[in-house]
Design a protein around this motif. Structure first.
Motif, PDB file in Angstrom:
ATOM      1  N   LEU A  25       5.852 -77.051  25.243  1.00  0.00           N
ATOM      2  CA  LEU A  25       5.836 -75.589  25.253  1.00  0.00           C
ATOM      3  C   LEU A  25       7.231 -75.047  25.556  1.00  0.00           C
ATOM      4  CD1 LEU A  25       2.471 -74.805  27.106  1.00  0.00           C
ATOM      5  CD2 LEU A  25       3.008 -74.357  24.701  1.00  0.00           C
ATOM      6  N   TYR A  26       7.895 -75.687  26.516  1.00  0.00           N
ATOM      7  CA  TYR A  26       9.268 -75.301  26.860  1.00  0.00           C
ATOM      8  C   TYR A  26      10.191 -75.512  25.660  1.00  0.00           C
ATOM      9  CZ  TYR A  26      13.732 -75.348  29.435  1.00  0.00           C
ATOM     10  OH  TYR A  26      15.009 -75.099  29.868  1.00  0.00           O
ATOM     11  N   GLY A  27       9.991 -76.634  24.938  1.00  0.00           N
ATOM     12  CA  GLY A  27      10.783 -76.920  23.740  1.00  0.00           C
ATOM     13  C   GLY A  27      10.570 -75.882  22.651  1.00  0.00           C
TER      14      GLY A  27
ATOM     15  N   ILE B 249       2.394 -81.451  27.799  1.00  0.00           N
ATOM     16  CA  ILE B 249       2.094 -80.099  27.294  1.00  0.00           C
ATOM     17  C   ILE B 249       3.219 -79.134  27.653  1.00  0.00           C
ATOM     18  CG2 ILE B 249       0.483 -78.158  27.436  1.00  0.00           C
ATOM     19  CD1 ILE B 249      -1.710 -80.228  28.181  1.00  0.00           C
ATOM     20  N   LEU B 250       3.608 -79.129  28.936  1.00  0.00           N
ATOM     21  CA  LEU B 250       4.579 -78.141  29.405  1.00  0.00           C
ATOM     22  C   LEU B 250       5.968 -78.345  28.794  1.00  0.00           C
ATOM     23  CD1 LEU B 250       3.617 -77.708  33.165  1.00  0.00           C
ATOM     24  CD2 LEU B 250       3.033 -76.263  31.236  1.00  0.00           C
TER      25      LEU B 250
ATOM     26  N   VAL C 238      -5.442 -79.768  23.708  1.00  0.00           N
ATOM     27  CA  VAL C 238      -4.257 -78.906  23.886  1.00  0.00           C
ATOM     28  C   VAL C 238      -2.987 -79.666  23.518  1.00  0.00           C
ATOM     29  CG1 VAL C 238      -2.890 -77.583  25.547  1.00  0.00           C
ATOM     30  CG2 VAL C 238      -5.386 -77.508  25.666  1.00  0.00           C
ATOM     31  N   VAL C 239      -2.877 -80.938  23.962  1.00  0.00           N
ATOM     32  CA  VAL C 239      -1.706 -81.766  23.651  1.00  0.00           C
ATOM     33  C   VAL C 239      -1.492 -81.870  22.139  1.00  0.00           C
ATOM     34  CG1 VAL C 239      -0.782 -84.126  23.691  1.00  0.00           C
ATOM     35  CG2 VAL C 239      -1.727 -83.146  25.774  1.00  0.00           C
ATOM     36  N   VAL C 240      -2.566 -82.202  21.424  1.00  0.00           N
ATOM     37  CA  VAL C 240      -2.471 -82.375  19.961  1.00  0.00           C
ATOM     38  C   VAL C 240      -2.098 -81.054  19.292  1.00  0.00           C
ATOM     39  CG1 VAL C 240      -3.805 -82.875  17.878  1.00  0.00           C
ATOM     40  CG2 VAL C 240      -4.036 -84.353  19.875  1.00  0.00           C
ATOM     41  N   THR C 241      -2.694 -79.957  19.756  1.00  0.00           N
ATOM     42  CA  THR C 241      -2.405 -78.636  19.172  1.00  0.00           C
ATOM     43  C   THR C 241      -0.942 -78.253  19.381  1.00  0.00           C
ATOM     44  OG1 THR C 241      -4.679 -77.963  19.653  1.00  0.00           O
ATOM     45  CG2 THR C 241      -3.106 -76.211  19.134  1.00  0.00           C
ATOM     46  N   VAL C 242      -0.457 -78.439  20.605  1.00  0.00           N
ATOM     47  CA  VAL C 242       0.933 -78.097  20.921  1.00  0.00           C
ATOM     48  C   VAL C 242       1.898 -78.975  20.122  1.00  0.00           C
ATOM     49  CG1 VAL C 242       2.676 -78.074  22.757  1.00  0.00           C
ATOM     50  CG2 VAL C 242       0.407 -77.168  23.208  1.00  0.00           C
TER      51      VAL C 242
ATOM     52  N   LEU D  22      10.686 -87.037  23.263  1.00  0.00           N
ATOM     53  CA  LEU D  22      11.131 -86.907  24.653  1.00  0.00           C
ATOM     54  C   LEU D  22      10.068 -86.274  25.533  1.00  0.00           C
ATOM     55  CD1 LEU D  22      14.861 -86.020  24.203  1.00  0.00           C
ATOM     56  CD2 LEU D  22      13.963 -87.825  25.649  1.00  0.00           C
ATOM     57  N   ALA D  23       9.253 -85.381  24.987  1.00  0.00           N
ATOM     58  CA  ALA D  23       8.173 -84.770  25.771  1.00  0.00           C
ATOM     59  C   ALA D  23       7.164 -85.834  26.200  1.00  0.00           C
ATOM     60  CB  ALA D  23       7.481 -83.676  24.950  1.00  0.00           C
ATOM     61  N   TYR D  24       6.810 -86.705  25.267  1.00  0.00           N
ATOM     62  CA  TYR D  24       5.870 -87.784  25.605  1.00  0.00           C
ATOM     63  C   TYR D  24       6.515 -88.801  26.549  1.00  0.00           C
ATOM     64  CZ  TYR D  24       2.362 -86.042  22.403  1.00  0.00           C
ATOM     65  OH  TYR D  24       1.407 -85.262  21.796  1.00  0.00           O
ATOM     66  N   ASP D  25       7.797 -89.059  26.339  1.00  0.00           N
ATOM     67  CA  ASP D  25       8.497 -89.963  27.250  1.00  0.00           C
ATOM     68  C   ASP D  25       8.563 -89.378  28.658  1.00  0.00           C
ATOM     69  OD1 ASP D  25       8.823 -91.620  25.130  1.00  0.00           O
ATOM     70  OD2 ASP D  25      11.005 -91.526  25.047  1.00  0.00           O
TER      71      ASP D  25
END
Length: 503
Positions: A227-229, A223-224, A158-162, A173-176
């Protein structure tokens, strides 16, 4: 007298752990740069303060956080209430993250980068709720005895797909934001909860089932937030943002900010702020201990003393870093670029990644717990070496991305595709620990130094955007320790099979 002797032993251990950072900085400063650093005396004093801070922190963990995490797990297991355990897991995860200073800084930076599309408070609450839900889910996993590898394989697919669909501005920033959810206090407490619960339940293994909560807490916010981004970049409108909301480079913050002109008052104020950050966790623990379990805390004076030592040790540690390492780390990034020799930048990235990880207090604590849980199968020092090697490789690859200006998407997607493959192949006993080790690398030592390095490089390399290229190194520091630990476990199993066939 025994406690003093024990503390002196921890102090010696702390100095030995910090030694790699001192060696790396000294080598590059005196051999490569051939310069005596400015403010040598404050830097030396700062390093000594770091050693004392780490020692106090570790002593506090053993006195307060580890025992209370284990005892709470035992008491909840005896009650046999799944709903209570899930509510406790959610509250612990939420309270551990919502007041996290690093998350507040990342949320402010996200608001700046998105030109107001992303709301900082919304982002913080989103991450805190996701971590709470993840810890609750992790508790259920331990009770049901599920293997972690399916959770992680599905989660990172899911992470890779998103990531493929996420806008460039939000990926780093999402990963951070996933990395900063695991701080120096919450990692040991969450780990103690998982291990204590696994030990309390019949048929559960501390190594296979007890670890994994930290790894889950890192994954789901990634992930979240992406998705928010995607949502706000597709439908949101730019807003107005205070220019001062951007994350400050930790290297330029004062070690102690004077309050009303007084350094001493400033120190007390900073200590109280640090206590405020830990207060939600203490409140959750006390609420469940006295109002839910309705049982007094054993040796409460010792436990509270442990919490005080953790806070004081963490404060001393942060002040020491600001005095001793942040300024020199930032200036060395600029000096290395000035040498116009890319090899030295890669070498410095590798060495500083390895050295900072070896000094990471949360990793030291988890390494000790893993050795205990492994019962002879694992060596704490070897685990730390493997994790440090993974961080060094990851940061070097991340620095290469900044230098070349490549998009972070393909690096991250490739890295986690490798992680998914190794999760499938690795022995099941190592999977949960490997993911937790990927989480603990992004704590109080590594995050500020790595962030300073990324911002420094993006600032001084022409054509790089600091707000996009300067972030994301933390993600690389999280991915590759998982890779090195799993590869080692696969190698050990192959060697054991080969010897078994030969005999």
């Amino acid at each position: 007298m025994n406690q003093l002797r024990e503390f002196l032993g921890i102090l010696k251990h702390s100095f030995r752990n910090l030694l790699p950072i001192i060696v790396v900085v000294a080598f590059f400063q005196f051999v490569i740069m051939r310069q005596v650093p400015d403010d040598l005396l404050p830097i030396t004093f700062g390093l000594l303060v770091v050693v004392v801070g780490v020692a106090l922190f570790l002593q506090g963990l053993e006195m307060g956080i580890f025992p209370i995490g284990k005892n709470l797990s035992n008491d909840f297991a005896k009650k046999g209430s799944l709903s209570l355990l899930m509510i406790f897991g959610f509250c612990l995860g939420f309270s551990a993250v919502v007041a996290e200073p690093a998350l507040i800084a990342v949320a402010s930076q996200a608001e700046q980068i998105s030109e107001g599309r992303i709301h900082g408070l919304t982002l913080r609450l989103l991450v805190a709720v996701s971590v709470g839900l993840v810890v609750a889910l992790g508790v259920v996993r331990i009770i049901l005895g599920h293997s972690l590898h399916w959770y992680m394989i599905i989660g990172y697919i899911v992470v890779v797909t998103v990531t493929f669909f996420a806008p460039e501005e939000i990926v780093g920033l999402a990963y951070d934001s996933g990395g900063v959810t695991t701080n120096i206090v919450t990692v040991p407490l969450i780990a103690a909860l998982g291990i204590g619960l696994a030990v309390s339940l019949r048929g559960r293994n501390a190594l296979t089932h007890g670890f994994g909560l930290v790894g889950l807490a890192v994954m789901v916010p990634m992930i979240l937030v992406q998705l928010y981004g995607i949502l706000v970049y597709s439908f949101g409108e730019p807003g107005t943002v205070d220019a001062g909301a951007a994350m400050l480079d930790p290297a330029i913050e004062e070690a102690v900010s004077p309050t009303a002109g007084s350094i001493l008052l400033g120190m007390v104020t900073d200590l109280l702020v640090m206590f405020r950050d830990v207060l939600p966790i203490i409140a959750v623990v006390l609420f469940f201990q006295y109002l839910v379990i309705r049982k007094p805390i054993a040796h409460i004076h010792k436990v509270m003393g442990g919490f005080v030592l953790v806070i004081v040790g963490l404060y001393a540690f942060v002040v020491g870093l600001k005095l001793g390492l942040f300024p020199i780390g930032q200036s060395m990034a600029a000096q290395l670029i000035g040498l116009d020799k890319v090899f030295f930048i890669y070498l410095f990235a590798f060495c500083i990644g390895f050295a900072t990880t070896m000094a990471e207090p949360a990793l030291i604590a988890i390494g000790m717990k893993a050795e205990e849980a492994g019962k002879g199968r694992l060596n704490g020092n070897l685990i730390r070496l493997l994790v440090a090697l993974g961080v060094a490789i990851g940061i070097t690859i991340g620095v290469h991305r900044i230098i070349t200006g490549d998009s972070i998407h393909y690096y991250i997607m490739g890295g986690y595709t490798l992680v998914i493959l190794l999760t499938w192949l690795a022995p099941k006993y190592i999977v949960a620990l490997a993911y937790d080790l990927g989480g603990v690398t992004t704590s109080e030592v590594t995050v500020p130094l790595v962030t300073a390095l990324g911002i420094g490089l993006a600032t001084h390399i022409e054509g790089r955007n600091v707000l996009i290229d300067g972030f994301g190194l933390i993600a690389f520091a999280s991915i590759f320790p998982i890779v090195t630990v799993m590869l080692y476990a696969i190698f050990v199993e192959l060697v054991a099979r080969t010897r078994g066939v030969q005999t």
